[in-house]
Design a protein around this motif. Structure first.
Motif, short mmCIF file in Angstrom:
data_model
loop_
_atom_site.label_atom_id
_atom_site.label_comp_id
_atom_site.label_asym_id
_atom_site.label_seq_id
_atom_site.Cartn_x
_atom_site.Cartn_y
_atom_site.Cartn_z
N ARG A 1 0.80 -1.22 0.00
CA ARG A 1 0.00 0.00 0.00
C ARG A 1 0.84 1.28 0.00
O ARG A 1 0.30 2.36 -0.17
N LEU A 2 2.16 1.17 0.21
CA LEU A 2 3.01 2.34 0.18
C LEU A 2 3.85 2.42 -1.09
O LEU A 2 4.33 3.49 -1.46
N GLY A 3 4.05 1.27 -1.75
CA GLY A 3 4.81 1.26 -2.98
C GLY A 3 6.16 0.61 -2.83
O GLY A 3 6.42 -0.15 -1.91
N ALA A 4 7.05 0.94 -3.78
CA ALA A 4 8.39 0.36 -3.80
C ALA A 4 9.38 1.45 -4.17
O ALA A 4 9.03 2.44 -4.82
N ILE A 5 10.62 1.24 -3.76
CA ILE A 5 11.71 2.15 -4.10
C ILE A 5 12.94 1.31 -4.37
O ILE A 5 13.13 0.25 -3.75
N GLU A 6 13.73 1.77 -5.31
CA GLU A 6 14.92 1.02 -5.72
C GLU A 6 16.15 1.90 -5.57
O GLU A 6 16.11 3.09 -5.85
N LEU A 7 17.24 1.31 -5.11
CA LEU A 7 18.50 2.02 -4.94
C LEU A 7 19.61 1.22 -5.61
O LEU A 7 19.91 0.10 -5.18
N ALA A 8 20.19 1.80 -6.66
CA ALA A 8 21.33 1.18 -7.33
C ALA A 8 22.61 1.64 -6.63
O ALA A 8 22.68 2.74 -6.10
#
Length: 169
Positions: A160-167
């Protein structure tokens, strides 16, 4: 949007967090988790990047305080309104290079991530301080932190909050 420069860090690790954006000031010795949610204009998925001068993160409580609690950097996704979301029950998935490395629920942070922010607010109140509207507050790691290095990609997803990606480079 830039990759994490791991060469600028000693031994970086990443952990997923629920992040609060305050819509109004929050202060007082009796602040509750419900007060935190009511004061928040948004909540988001975040990734905290930890770093420590202590080999293998082996430190005493005094060491970790002196080392600024291993805090280094963080990234935050797009906030959503917390209305109707039971943050204790949201599922959390942490991936490294496309592989699931940890799972949790929001309750992994003091039983409710807003309870962690309420605790912080009460501690600040003892010194006559509080949190201000517009501040971003990370509520605490939800899983163990995973080591990262050049070429790694960390993804944190929270229901319900989403996703985040860190390279990482």
């Amino acid at each position: 949007g830039e990759p994490l420069d791991t060469s600028a860090l000693i031994q970086p690790r990443c952990e997923p967090e629920i992040v609060f954006t305050l819509g109004r000031d929050l202060q007082g010795a009796h602040v509750t988790a419900a007060d935190v949610v009511a004061a928040s204009s948004g909540v988001a998925v975040g990734i905290e990047v930890l770093d420590s001068r202590f080999v293998d993160y082996g430190f005493t409580m005094a060491d970790v305080v002196a080392d600024n609690t291993s805090a280094s950097r963080f990234v935050v996704g797009t906030p959503v309104t917390p209305t109707g979301i039971d943050l204790r029950l949201v599922g959390v998935v942490l991936e490294k290079n496309g592989q699931v490395v940890a799972t949790a629920s929001g309750a992994a942070s003091l039983g409710h991530p807003a309870a962690a922010v309420a605790w912080l607010t009460r501690q600040l109140a003892a010194d006559g301080e509080g949190l201000a509207a517009g501040q971003i507050v990370l509520s605490g790691g939800l899983t163990a932190a995973v080591p990262v290095g050049p070429g790694d990609v960390i993804t944190a997803s929270i229901d319900r909050l989403g996703a985040i990606e860190l390279a990482c480079r």
